[in-house]
Scaffold this motif. Structure first.
Motif, PDB file in Angstrom:
ATOM      1  N   ILE A  27      90.989  30.546  98.012  1.00  0.00           N
ATOM      2  CA  ILE A  27      90.287  30.272  99.057  1.00  0.00           C
ATOM      3  C   ILE A  27      88.795  30.578  99.001  1.00  0.00           C
ATOM      4  CG2 ILE A  27      90.030  31.420 101.404  1.00  0.00           C
ATOM      5  CD1 ILE A  27      92.794  32.547 101.522  1.00  0.00           C
ATOM      6  N   ARG A  68      88.046  27.332  96.836  1.00  0.00           N
ATOM      7  CA  ARG A  68      87.834  26.140  98.069  1.00  0.00           C
ATOM      8  C   ARG A  68      86.796  26.029  98.988  1.00  0.00           C
ATOM      9  NH1 ARG A  68      93.551  26.764  97.620  1.00  0.00           N
ATOM     10  NH2 ARG A  68      93.494  27.835  99.700  1.00  0.00           N
ATOM     11  N   ALA A  69      86.377  27.250  99.473  1.00  0.00           N
ATOM     12  CA  ALA A  69      85.245  27.210 100.338  1.00  0.00           C
ATOM     13  C   ALA A  69      84.006  26.813  99.933  1.00  0.00           C
ATOM     14  CB  ALA A  69      85.343  28.536 101.031  1.00  0.00           C
ATOM     15  N   GLU A 125      83.840  23.069  99.222  1.00  0.00           N
ATOM     16  CA  GLU A 125      83.686  22.200 100.511  1.00  0.00           C
ATOM     17  C   GLU A 125      82.121  22.527 100.950  1.00  0.00           C
ATOM     18  OE1 GLU A 125      85.463  22.209 105.055  1.00  0.00           O
ATOM     19  OE2 GLU A 125      85.974  23.608 103.556  1.00  0.00           O
ATOM     20  N   LEU A 136      81.123  34.857 101.173  1.00  0.00           N
ATOM     21  CA  LEU A 136      82.171  34.767 101.488  1.00  0.00           C
ATOM     22  C   LEU A 136      83.258  35.785 101.278  1.00  0.00           C
ATOM     23  CD1 LEU A 136      82.612  30.874 100.312  1.00  0.00           C
ATOM     24  CD2 LEU A 136      82.323  31.736 102.694  1.00  0.00           C
ATOM     25  N   TYR A 164      85.655  37.847 104.107  1.00  0.00           N
ATOM     26  CA  TYR A 164      86.986  38.178 103.893  1.00  0.00           C
ATOM     27  C   TYR A 164      87.365  39.191 103.862  1.00  0.00           C
ATOM     28  CZ  TYR A 164      91.748  37.803 101.925  1.00  0.00           C
ATOM     29  OH  TYR A 164      93.039  38.141 101.742  1.00  0.00           O
ATOM     30  N   VAL A 206      87.688  32.854 106.289  1.00  0.00           N
ATOM     31  CA  VAL A 206      86.442  32.143 105.373  1.00  0.00           C
ATOM     32  C   VAL A 206      86.558  30.461 105.738  1.00  0.00           C
ATOM     33  CG1 VAL A 206      85.842  31.678 103.006  1.00  0.00           C
ATOM     34  CG2 VAL A 206      86.644  33.980 103.894  1.00  0.00           C
ATOM     35  N   GLU A 207      88.009  30.145 105.548  1.00  0.00           N
ATOM     36  CA  GLU A 207      88.033  28.593 105.555  1.00  0.00           C
ATOM     37  C   GLU A 207      87.491  28.188 107.045  1.00  0.00           C
ATOM     38  OE1 GLU A 207      92.054  28.122 105.085  1.00  0.00           O
ATOM     39  OE2 GLU A 207      91.936  28.013 102.876  1.00  0.00           O
ATOM     40  N   VAL A 259      83.819  27.945 106.952  1.00  0.00           N
ATOM     41  CA  VAL A 259      83.250  26.942 106.322  1.00  0.00           C
ATOM     42  C   VAL A 259      83.492  25.623 106.932  1.00  0.00           C
ATOM     43  CG1 VAL A 259      83.224  25.549 104.069  1.00  0.00           C
ATOM     44  CG2 VAL A 259      83.227  28.114 104.245  1.00  0.00           C
ATOM     45  N   HIS A 260      84.693  25.204 107.614  1.00  0.00           N
ATOM     46  CA  HIS A 260      84.814  24.132 108.457  1.00  0.00           C
ATOM     47  C   HIS A 260      83.764  23.838 109.557  1.00  0.00           C
ATOM     48  CE1 HIS A 260      88.272  23.545 106.031  1.00  0.00           C
ATOM     49  NE2 HIS A 260      89.117  24.085 106.698  1.00  0.00           N
TER      50      HIS A 260
END
Length: 327
Positions: A55, A58-59, A62, A76, A80, A86-87, A90-91
């Motif tokens: 996770i 990937r964050a 991105e 991050l 968490y 977290v995702e 970031v989105h």
């Protein structure tokens, strides 16, 4: 010999499984290929701290691809461990960056930890949301009840998401504004002719103050005519006045009956005294006879006078009597 080879194979496989679990080698290669600077030892430490390395990586990938250099691995991980998503953060940061919305990492994490969907808030800032109010009932000055429905277009206020009021507060304030606007109208016909006057009056009140939203527009979707509240109140008032008047009349009647009973009691008392006095009259006459103050002729003259008076009263009370009898 074959048993030894099998045992060595099992040990090697187990070691490889443990190695690739605690040392995500392929995840490290993916991060390095994507331009994210992270060491293999940091990924191993994430496993030990029970932080999902996939996770976080990937964050980071991105955020790096979106040009968000302020996002770091430590931030991050801290988010968490604090219980954040977290995702989603970031989105939201990527969406805000593409939409030129001023949203920093600290603000985004604060919104997420406050229990609000920060990604949905950013989307609502780009695409405003339409909220339908429940039917709002109000009464104009002429006593006619109106039932209005409104559509409120709102946009998320990023700065007020932490500590700001939600949709329920916005709907309550809009309903209050509609009731106030209709109640200040002289006639319900004015409201039906110009429903936009309600929207203008409500918008001028700044109903979005202290909320997590910014009200863009308030549109009156429908207005229905309800009951004639003024006439109903007048009928109730007239009925109440009638009941009061009846109660007062009943009170006066009771007082009159009581007065009549009192007068009858006084009359009976007076008659009793007259009868008592009449009873004393023979005694007085007997005493007069004994004392010589009244003679027998005087008594007869008095009786004749009483009989004549009685006859005259009888003739006066009987106008149909013949003239001969009258004479």
């Amino acid at each position: 010999m074959e048993l030894t080879v099998i045992l060595l194979t099992v040990v090697v496989v187990a070691l490889l499984i443990v190695f690739f679990y605690y040392c995500p080698f392929f995840l490290w290669i993916s991060a390095r290929v994507s331009g994210v600077r992270i060491s293999l030892m940091q990924l191993v430490l994430m496993r030990i701290r029970q932080v999902p390395a996939s996770i976080i990586v990937r964050a980071l990938i991105e955020a790096h691809k979106a040009g968000l250099n302020e996002v770091t691995r430590d931030d991050l991980e801290a988010h968490y461990l604090a219980g954040g998503n977290v995702e989603r953060v970031v989105h939201a940061l990527v969406s805000a960056s593409k939409a030129n919305i001023d949203l920093g990492f600290k603000m985004a994490t604060a919104i997420d930890l406050a229990g609000r969907d920060v990604f949905q808030a950013v989307q609502m800032s780009v695409n405003p949301k339409v909220i339908d109010t429940p039917p709002v009932t109000a009464v104009a000055k002429d006593g006619i009840q109106l039932i209005a429905k409104a559509r409120v277009t709102v946009r998320a206020n990023i700065r007020q998401l932490v500590g700001g009021a939600g949709e329920d507060t916005v709907l309550a304030r809009v309903g209050e504004g509609i009731v106030s606007s209709i109640g200040s109208s002289e006639s319900h016909k004015q409201v039906l002719e110009n429903p936009d006057s309600i929207s203008k009056l409500v918008l001028r009140k700044g109903l979005d103050s202290g909320t997590a939203f910014e009200i863009l527009s308030i549109d009156i979707a429908d207005i229905d005519i309800g009951r004639n509240i003024g006439a109903a109140l007048q009928i109730d008032q007239a009925q109440a006045d009638k009941n009061i008047a009846q109660a007062k009349a009943e009170e006066r009647r009771a007082m009159a009956i009581a007065r009549e009973q009192e007068m009858k009691a006084l009359a009976q008392e007076a008659r009793a005294k007259v009868i008592e006095a009449e009873c004393e009259l023979p005694k007085a006459m007997a005493q007069a006879f004994l004392s010589g103050n009244l003679g027998i002729m005087d008594y007869y003259r008095m009786k004749n006078m009483e009989a004549d008076t009685t006859m005259r009263q009888s003739l006066g009370n009987n106008p149909t009597a013949t003239p001969e009898i009258r004479e």
